[in-house]
Scaffold this active site. Structure first.
Site, PDB file in Angstrom:
ATOM      1  N   ASN A 122       0.822  -1.219   0.000  1.00 39.58           N
ATOM      2  CA  ASN A 122       0.000   0.000   0.000  1.00 39.58           C
ATOM      3  C   ASN A 122       0.850   1.261   0.000  1.00 39.58           C
ATOM      4  OD1 ASN A 122      -2.642  -0.963  -0.144  1.00 39.58           O
ATOM      5  ND2 ASN A 122      -2.780  -1.307   2.061  1.00 39.58           N
TER       6      ASN A 122
ATOM      7  N   HIS B 277      -2.811   2.404  -2.739  1.00 39.44           N
ATOM      8  CA  HIS B 277      -3.940   1.596  -2.269  1.00 39.44           C
ATOM      9  C   HIS B 277      -4.674   0.901  -3.419  1.00 39.44           C
ATOM     10  CE1 HIS B 277      -3.864   2.675   1.994  1.00 39.44           C
ATOM     11  NE2 HIS B 277      -3.483   3.879   1.606  1.00 39.44           N
TER      12      HIS B 277
ATOM     13  N   ASP C  36      -5.598  -2.965  -3.310  1.00 40.92           N
ATOM     14  CA  ASP C  36      -6.919  -3.524  -3.588  1.00 40.92           C
ATOM     15  C   ASP C  36      -6.846  -4.586  -4.683  1.00 40.92           C
ATOM     16  OD1 ASP C  36      -7.975  -1.838  -1.706  1.00 40.92           O
ATOM     17  OD2 ASP C  36      -8.804  -0.404  -3.147  1.00 40.92           O
TER      18      ASP C  36
ATOM     19  N   GLU D 190      -6.074  -7.518   5.363  1.00 39.87           N
ATOM     20  CA  GLU D 190      -5.472  -8.538   4.497  1.00 39.87           C
ATOM     21  C   GLU D 190      -5.606  -9.935   5.077  1.00 39.87           C
ATOM     22  OE1 GLU D 190      -2.036  -6.861   7.021  1.00 39.87           O
ATOM     23  OE2 GLU D 190      -3.972  -6.211   6.216  1.00 39.87           O
TER      24      GLU D 190
END
Length: 400
Positions: free
Chosen positions: A265, A270, A274, A300
């Site tokens: 991230n 981000h 994702d 996660e």
């Protein structure tokens, strides 16, 4: 029913249909624009307009125009019924076929013999309307596995309307508004109101049912991965364990945690994070069995409850998951890996909280052992977990 005034019946019927169409339009624009309701509303409004046009038949100079125009509009309103169910099914509309019935009627109306024979007109009108109702019925039949409560009422409503047009084909031989005996015409008017109300109710019921099903799915599934969420997992896991225990079989829980996810991230953004979560969710869906319970329980972290598996089989599944994720590695994302802790339901006396706690302890053991491996719980936290698998070379290739 002989004393009913035909024009009054037409006006009353048109008023009811117009009011129904307006209410359906309001419903269609509440929240998401539901196209099935829109087409149903257009059908009701077209029916109202067609009925009002039919009043022009009382003027001899406008009779031919009224026969052609009013029935063409009414046939188009039946095409809207077909379009409504196609919209509900998310199927592409067929504008040419929707207009074909009305255009056919207009062409036939140019033929003098057709204008002169009320019986022929009623027959052709009934056939064209039944054709669209039959197409709508076929669309509903294709929905029988998706909509549990709305399909049967829709089939009944459409089927009864088709039978009514068959009845008209056989019985009616007199122009509806100009006939001396208006009892048949009154029946037609009342039946059209009942059909419109019943059809609207059925469409609303089907739309509501699908919306509720979508809301339930959204409440129990993770938007990003499409897997079950934490709520769904805990709602179903106890039942799965109870069923497994009653069959005297084992089950395993696999706790999965993506390695170095925060770094993905921070360094890649981000959106990339994702993407990794979605990729891992896809991998789990491909590898777990249909009867396994798979969920993203936060961040996660993922969990799999696999009935009919022992620790060795769970370790083999964990290895396949690790291998599938490693195949998704890219130059941008780097080498992707996951640490997995597993625990046996039989060893935990099929207690969900105890089972998850042990799998979580095994997961921490996998992290402490260098990540990118599968660990099984074998005892309290002070005793080391047993490593069942690891990457050759001691976990090389992880993100720095």
């Amino acid at each position: 029913m002989r004393n009913f005034d035909a024009p009054t019946l037409v006006v009353v019927d048109a008023y009811v249909l117009a009011l129904l169409g307006a209410l359906l339009l309001v419903s269609a624009f509440q929240g998401q624009r539901e196209k099935a309701l829109l087409f149903t509303a257009f059908g009701a409004l077209l029916s109202a307009f067609g009925l009002l046009l039919s009043l022009l038949r009382t003027d001899p100079d406008l009779n031919a125009f009224a026969v052609a125009a009013s029935n063409a509009v009414l046939i188009l309103s039946h095409a809207m019924v077909w379009a409504a169910f196609r919209a509900f099914s998310r199927h592409r509309q067929r504008p040419a076929w929707m207009l074909a019935g009305s255009l056919t009627w207009i062409v036939l109306s140019l033929w003098p013999l057709f204008q002169d024979s009320a019986a022929v007109r009623i027959g052709f009108y009934s056939v064209l309307c039944d054709a669209y109702l039959g197409l709508a019925l076929w669309e509903v039949w294709r929905l029988r596995r998706q909509s549990a409560f709305g399909v049967l009422p829709a089939l009944v409503v459409l089927g009864l309307q088709m039978l009514f047009y068959l009845y008209r084909m056989v019985v009616e031989r007199v122009p509806p508004i100009l006939g001396v005996d208006q009892s048949g015409f009154a029946l037609t008017m009342f039946e059209s109101i009942l059909f419109a109300i019943s059809l609207s109710f059925v469409i609303l019921m089907m739309v509501r049912e699908r919306a509720e099903r979508q809301f339930r799915h959204a409440a129990l599934h993770d938007d990003l991965t499409g897997l079950h969420n934490r709520r769904a997992f805990f709602a179903r896991a106890a039942g799965v364990l109870a069923k497994t225990r009653s069959r005297r079989r084992d089950a395993v829980v696999l706790m999965c945690d993506l390695d170095w996810f925060k770094r993905i991230n921070d360094e890649c953004g981000h959106v990339a994070g994702d993407r990794v979560l979605a990729m891992f969710g896809d991998a789990l869906r491909e590898l777990v069995e249909p009867g396994d319970l798979c969920a993203r329980i936060g961040g996660e972290e993922f969990v799999i409850l696999a009935p009919e598996m022992d620790l060795d089989q769970g370790a083999a599944l964990g290895d396949r998951i690790r291998g599938r994720l490693a195949e998704q590695s890219t130059e941008v994302l780097g080498c992707l890996s996951v640490s997995i802790g597993i625990a046996s339901a039989a060893d935990a006396d099929y207690d969900l909280d105890r089972l998850l706690m042990r799998a979580d302890e095994a997961l921490y053991g996998a992290k402490a052992a260098g990540r990118d491996c599968v660990m099984a719980w074998t005892g309290p936290a002070e005793r080391p977990a047993v490593s069942l698998s690891s990457v050759a070379g001691g976990g090389g290739g992880r993100l720095a």
